[in-house]
Scaffold this motif. Structure first.
Motif, short mmCIF file in Angstrom:
data_model
loop_
_atom_site.label_atom_id
_atom_site.label_comp_id
_atom_site.label_asym_id
_atom_site.label_seq_id
_atom_site.Cartn_x
_atom_site.Cartn_y
_atom_site.Cartn_z
N ALA A 619 0.85 -1.21 0.00
CA ALA A 619 0.00 0.00 0.00
C ALA A 619 0.87 1.24 0.00
CB ALA A 619 -0.90 -0.02 1.24
N LEU A 620 0.28 2.34 -0.39
CA LEU A 620 1.03 3.60 -0.41
C LEU A 620 1.34 4.05 1.02
CD1 LEU A 620 -0.82 5.78 -3.08
CD2 LEU A 620 1.47 4.80 -3.25
N PRO A 621 2.53 4.53 1.28
CA PRO A 621 2.80 5.07 2.62
C PRO A 621 2.10 6.41 2.78
CG PRO A 621 4.69 5.34 1.18
CD PRO A 621 3.68 4.57 0.40
N PRO A 622 1.85 6.83 4.02
CA PRO A 622 1.11 8.09 4.24
C PRO A 622 1.82 9.29 3.62
CG PRO A 622 1.38 6.86 6.30
CD PRO A 622 2.18 6.14 5.28
N ALA A 623 3.17 9.24 3.54
CA ALA A 623 3.91 10.40 3.02
C ALA A 623 3.78 10.55 1.51
CB ALA A 623 5.38 10.26 3.39
N ALA A 624 3.25 9.56 0.85
CA ALA A 624 3.20 9.62 -0.62
C ALA A 624 2.11 10.59 -1.08
CB ALA A 624 2.93 8.23 -1.18
N ARG A 625 2.48 11.40 -2.08
CA ARG A 625 1.53 12.39 -2.61
C ARG A 625 0.90 11.81 -3.88
NH1 ARG A 625 2.16 16.19 -6.60
NH2 ARG A 625 1.10 18.17 -6.32
N PRO A 626 -0.44 11.68 -3.91
CA PRO A 626 -1.09 11.08 -5.09
C PRO A 626 -0.80 11.88 -6.36
CG PRO A 626 -2.64 11.30 -3.28
CD PRO A 626 -1.42 12.06 -2.88
N VAL A 627 -0.57 11.19 -7.45
CA VAL A 627 -0.35 11.83 -8.75
C VAL A 627 -1.39 11.34 -9.76
CG1 VAL A 627 1.29 12.19 -10.63
CG2 VAL A 627 2.13 12.04 -8.28
N ASN A 628 -1.56 10.00 -9.81
CA ASN A 628 -2.56 9.36 -10.67
C ASN A 628 -2.47 9.78 -12.13
OD1 ASN A 628 -3.72 7.91 -8.50
ND2 ASN A 628 -4.79 9.77 -7.85
N ALA A 629 -1.27 9.78 -12.65
CA ALA A 629 -1.09 10.13 -14.06
C ALA A 629 -1.09 8.85 -14.89
CB ALA A 629 0.22 10.88 -14.24
N ARG A 630 -1.83 8.89 -16.00
CA ARG A 630 -1.88 7.74 -16.92
C ARG A 630 -1.18 8.11 -18.22
NH1 ARG A 630 -6.51 6.99 -18.71
NH2 ARG A 630 -7.52 8.81 -17.80
N PHE A 631 -0.53 7.14 -18.80
CA PHE A 631 0.26 7.39 -20.01
C PHE A 631 -0.31 6.63 -21.19
CE2 PHE A 631 2.93 8.41 -16.44
CZ PHE A 631 3.69 9.48 -16.85
N ASP A 632 0.25 6.90 -22.35
CA ASP A 632 -0.21 6.25 -23.58
C ASP A 632 0.34 4.82 -23.71
OD1 ASP A 632 -1.58 6.00 -25.89
OD2 ASP A 632 -0.09 7.01 -27.15
N VAL A 633 0.86 4.30 -22.63
CA VAL A 633 1.19 2.88 -22.48
C VAL A 633 0.55 2.48 -21.16
CG1 VAL A 633 3.37 2.90 -23.78
CG2 VAL A 633 3.38 3.49 -21.36
N PRO A 634 0.29 1.19 -20.93
CA PRO A 634 -0.45 0.84 -19.70
C PRO A 634 0.39 0.98 -18.43
CG PRO A 634 0.02 -1.12 -21.00
CD PRO A 634 0.49 0.04 -21.81
N VAL A 635 0.79 2.20 -18.16
CA VAL A 635 1.57 2.52 -16.96
C VAL A 635 0.92 3.70 -16.27
CG1 VAL A 635 3.80 3.31 -16.08
CG2 VAL A 635 3.74 1.73 -18.01
N GLU A 636 0.85 3.61 -14.95
CA GLU A 636 0.26 4.70 -14.18
C GLU A 636 1.27 5.16 -13.12
OE1 GLU A 636 -3.63 5.33 -11.26
OE2 GLU A 636 -3.28 3.39 -12.23
N LEU A 637 1.46 6.46 -13.03
CA LEU A 637 2.27 7.03 -11.95
C LEU A 637 1.30 7.33 -10.83
CD1 LEU A 637 4.85 8.11 -10.69
CD2 LEU A 637 4.53 10.23 -11.94
#
Lengths: 771, 136
Positions: A619-637
């Protein structure tokens, strides 16, 4: 004139056909080539790679001569590693006998001499069949045998690359197999087994590639389906036999590579001019430089001209192959890149240096030279008055080319940095912090080096230490005592007196092949451990790896099966092809049974970032800042962690959390731009997540924690924005479009993930070095 | 069947060939077995070992810090870079004192054990081998 020409040609042919005369010539040439190397045999090669690779041989020889054991486990390198499962070792090759007799360092130039003779002889056999002239083959054999790369390999401790010289034997064997000869089966299987045991990381896969091509060439040249069908049966037997004959080494290697896969990124390439210099420029007498690394006498190229003019059909294959190999050697500098295509195949994906394809380039150029000589000599026989002087000139060119190659070989041999052989010191074995750049010195002190500089991620424990007073100890110091009774590489005996159940730790890496007379062998953060019950007991740890012992049994069975087939053939009761295939498949069946019936723990990959942190998180640690960026390949930041400012040392640790949801092209990598308020841009691009996975290989639908750091020493004080995106790092270098974000800013295909501030004065705190 | 003169001559040539090959092999072995490379004239004394060990220990934090900035966040590369610095120092020290390189490494090893447990900024452990994925 006619009589004298014919007499001379006949005598030359006869001499070339006499094995002893030919070998004597090759022996003399090899001796001349190795003269300088032989004079340095009493020293230790001080080049960094030699310290690593020659230390393997040193360790293996030590196991044999000091402890009377097979070199299965090497406790002196990297905190202990499986010698058979380490791709670059050659301790299980028959050459270890010579190393044991005269010492591993002194054995090297002798082996070099022997390999040169073998290489020239192998090329002679190959070329004689291909060009139909013993004299032509003899004239060209030294051109291949004395190629510069062999000398370079010896100079920097890569003796395992001398295996390239056995390439012609593989091709000779392949042709014999296609002719239905069992001797060909033995030759192909035997040479592959030797190459694998000799640490042939490049010669084996490249050899397999050229065997496949030679198979196609031979099958294409055959007349009639019955002969082709017979050849296919024989090739099937060869495949089975070769696999089984290599099992002693192949099984450990597969096991190791599955638990510790090597990732190779980058786009290495060589432009035409540097590549030509590598091949044709006489190397300098000192220093390390690329020109001449693969020296092939340019004069010998003249011999290819008569081949192309007088024997076009026969010259076609070697000419095309030489061109393809040169194209391959250009790597990513060529467009399209043949090397990039090759790298999409399993095993070949780990190839780092495309220029090594200049070795087969030399081979096929030498074949062209042999053909040119043969064509001229054949014409001299038929019309001496017209061709004699051309043939004499060609022979002069060939012999002067030998001279040039000898000169280049000697020059490259002089690159070796030799130092005095370290003085041995007898003392009980212990791990030292060591130094991979000078490992040979540590071995002489009977110290292991836990500093490890292998080309693949050796499974190692971060708990190894080089400052312990005793190498075997109890995990809880108050739980009793542990005292070493006997130490050998493959077996360690310890007297344990435990006041309660506890764990005995050995300052070496764990491997599933370790077995204990008492308790259960465990991995404690990768360190070798044994759960021991309360009480006094002697714990005997023995290294008995399933893959090494089982694989050796399979290989022995393979040779026994082949001996049976050959015995039947000699007695005139040759088994029909299906029966012979059945016999050669038996060892493979035994291999399967052993794998299933011999239980052993499996070492699993432990993917980590370069800072040692896990590469996947639940799971994401509490310090992580959500970005939720999707790319033109099946990868999500998914999210990012960017600290407010660098740590006390000026280091800024960054974390990106990624997720892949489908197949991603292998070319896709990460770019990171760090941009100051004034617009200055710095970067931390990395095509491989945590130095471990391409996106293409990463597990899907899993949170991937990609940790990396920046040193801000010398950076302009102020705020710096971190922008992240994807690009085709291993392809056309174009950026991957951002399709959408959960509100994050996007500019030029980059997603904003955070800001940190570089303070005016970076404080210094030396205690922050990783422990 | 009797052997002709030509056959006898070629037979002698063949035997000579084997002898020449054996001679080449013999020369190669003899040269390899008897060759020597000059060894340094002296060894480190017990006192010098202590001094050399201490000198390396004093230099270590500086090398470690430099490595940390050269390879931020990459523990194996940091250790490897440290190893390169240490090696350079060891070679110079051995050359300067005309002693075997092995003696200098032995002195460092002895010092590490005598100062155990080694704590940051020094380090007696090693980071697991993790070669970089590309070099071009």
């Amino acid at each position: 004139m006619t009589t004298s020409s014919h007499g001379l040609l006949r005598a030359a042919h006869r001499a070339a056909s006499l094995t002893s005369v030919r070998l004597a010539l090759f022996g003399v040439l090899a001796l001349a080539a190795c003269w300088h190397s032989l004079s340095l045999a009493g020293g230790m090669n001080d080049f960094r790679d030699s310290h690593l690779l020659d230390s393997y041989e040193d360790a293996g020889t030590r196991s044999v001569t000091h402890y009377g054991q097979l070199p299965l486990w090497n406790p002196w390198s990297c905190g202990g590693q499986y010698a058979l499962g380490s791709p670059q070792t050659r301790v299980f090759a028959p050459t270890v006998v010579l190393s044991s007799l005269v010492g591993p360092r002194r054995a090297e130039p002798i082996l070099l001499w022997a390999f040169l003779v073998l290489g020239m002889e192998g090329f002679f056999h190959y070329a004689r069949r291909r060009v139909g002239s013993a004299t032509g083959a003899l004239g060209a054999a030294p051109l291949f045998g004395l190629m510069g790369f062999t000398a370079l390999s010896w100079s920097i401790g890569w003796l395992n690359f001398a295996g390239f010289l056995l390439l012609p034997w593989l091709l000779v064997g392949t042709r014999r197999v296609a002719e239905g000869k069992l001797s060909g089966v033995a030759l192909v299987g035997g040479v592959f087994a030797l190459l694998l045991s000799f640490g042939g990381t490049y010669p084996v896969p490249m050899g397999a590639l050229f065997v496949a091509l030679e198979t196609g060439r031979t099958l294409y040249g055959m007349r009639g389906m019955p002969r082709r069908r017979e050849a296919l049966w024989a090739l099937g037997i060869t495949a089975c036999f070769t696999l089984a004959a290599c099992a002693f080494r192949l099984w450990p290697l597969i096991e190791t590579m599955r638990s510790s896969p090597r990732v190779m990124a980058g786009t290495p390439g060589n432009a035409l001019v540097p590549l030509t210099k590598m091949l044709l420029q006489l190397p300098a007498r000192s220093g390390y430089s690329d020109p001449g690394n693969f020296y092939f006498a340019p004069a010998a190229l003249l011999l290819a001209l008569p081949a192309l003019a007088l024997a076009r059909r026969r010259a076609l294959y070697p000419a095309v192959m030489a061109g393809l190999c040169a194209w391959m050697a250009a790597g990513y500098s060529a467009t399209p890149s043949l090397f990039a295509g090759l790298r999409t195949l399993p095993i070949f994906e780990t190839f780092r240096y495309p220029e090594r394809f200049l070795v087969p380039t030399c081979f096929f150029l030498a074949e062209l030279a042999a053909l040119g000589l043969a064509a001229l000599l054949a014409r001299t026989w038929r019309a001496p008055s017209r061709w004699t002087w051309a043939a004499v000139a060609a022979c002069a060119v060939a012999i002067s080319s030998w001279g040039l190659q000898l000169r280049a070989f000697d020059n490259l041999s002089r690159w070796a940095q030799m130092t005095a052989m370290p003085a041995e010191r007898e003392q009980p074995f212990a791990q030292a912090r060591g130094n991979r750049w000078s490992q040979g010195h540590l071995l002489a002190l009977n110290r292991g080096s836990i500093a490890c500089g292998e080309a693949w991620p050796v499974p190692m424990s971060s708990k190894l230490r080089g400052d312990l007073s005793q190498e075997e100890y109890l995990e809880e110091p108050g739980a009793g005592t542990a005292k070493r009774v006997e130490w050998t590489p493959n077996r360690v005996s310890i007297d344990v007196d435990a006041t309660r159940p506890t764990v005995l730790l050995v300052n070496q890496n764990w491997h599933p092949g370790w077995k204990s007379s008492q308790g259960e062998v465990i991995s404690r953060d990768g360190l070798l451990g044994v759960r021991v019950p309360q009480g006094r007991q002697q714990v005997v740890l023995s290294f008995l790896p399933r893959s090494g012992l089982g694989g050796t049994l399979v290989s022995a069975l393979a040779w026994a099966g082949l001996a049976f087939l050959m015995w039947r053939e000699r007695r005139g009761h040759r088994l029909p092809w299906p029966g012979a295939l059945g016999v050669s498949a038996v060892p493979l069946a035994v291999w399967g049974v052993l794998a299933m019936a011999w239980p052993e723990p499996v070492a699993k990959p432990d993917p980590r970032n370069a800072d040692g942190s896990p590469l996947t998180v639940a799971a994401l640690p509490p310090a992580a800042r959500p970005v939720n960026a999707r790319f033109d390949v099946p990868v999500e930041l998914v999210a990012a962690e960017v600290p407010a400012e660098p740590d006390a040392e000026g280091i800024t640790p960054l974390v990106l959390h990624w997720r892949t949801t489908g197949p991603v092209p292998r070319s896709v990598g990460i770019f990171v731009h760090v941009v100051s308020a004034e617009g200055q841009r710095l970067g931390s691009d990395h095509p491989v997540l945590g130095g471990t996975w391409f996106f293409a290989d990463a597990p899907r639908d899993t949170l991937l924690r990609d940790a990396f750091s920046l040193s801000t020493r010398g950076w302009r004080p102020g705020t710096w924005n971190v922008l992240v995106g994807l690009w085709h790092a291993g392809g056309d270098q174009s950026r991957v479009d951002v399709l959408g974000t959960g509100g994050a800013q996007v500019s030029e295909g980059r997603v904003y993930v955070g800001t940190f501030t570089v303070p005016r004065n970076v404080r210094a705190n030396e205690s922050s070095v990783n422990p | 069947m009797t052997m002709t003169t030509t056959q006898a001559r070629w037979r002698r040539v063949a035997v000579s060939g084997w002898m020449a090959l054996a001679l080449c092999g013999g020369v190669a072995v003899a040269r390899a077995v008897t060759s020597e490379v000059r060894t340094p004239s002296r060894r480190l004394s017990a006192e010098e070992r202590v001094l050399v060990g201490r000198a390396a220990a004093e230099a270590e934090p500086h090398w470690r810090r430099r490595s940390m900035h050269s390879f931020p966040g990459d523990h194996w590369s940091q250790d490897d870079d440290f190893g390169a610095s240490e090696r350079g120092w060891v070679m110079n020290e051995a050359r300067r004192r005309d002693v075997p390189v092995t003696d200098v490494f032995d002195a460092i090893d002895t010092e590490l054990r005598s100062a155990a447990p080694i704590l940051p900024p020094r380090k007696a452990s090693a980071s697991p081998c993790k070669p970089r994925p590309f070099y071009d």
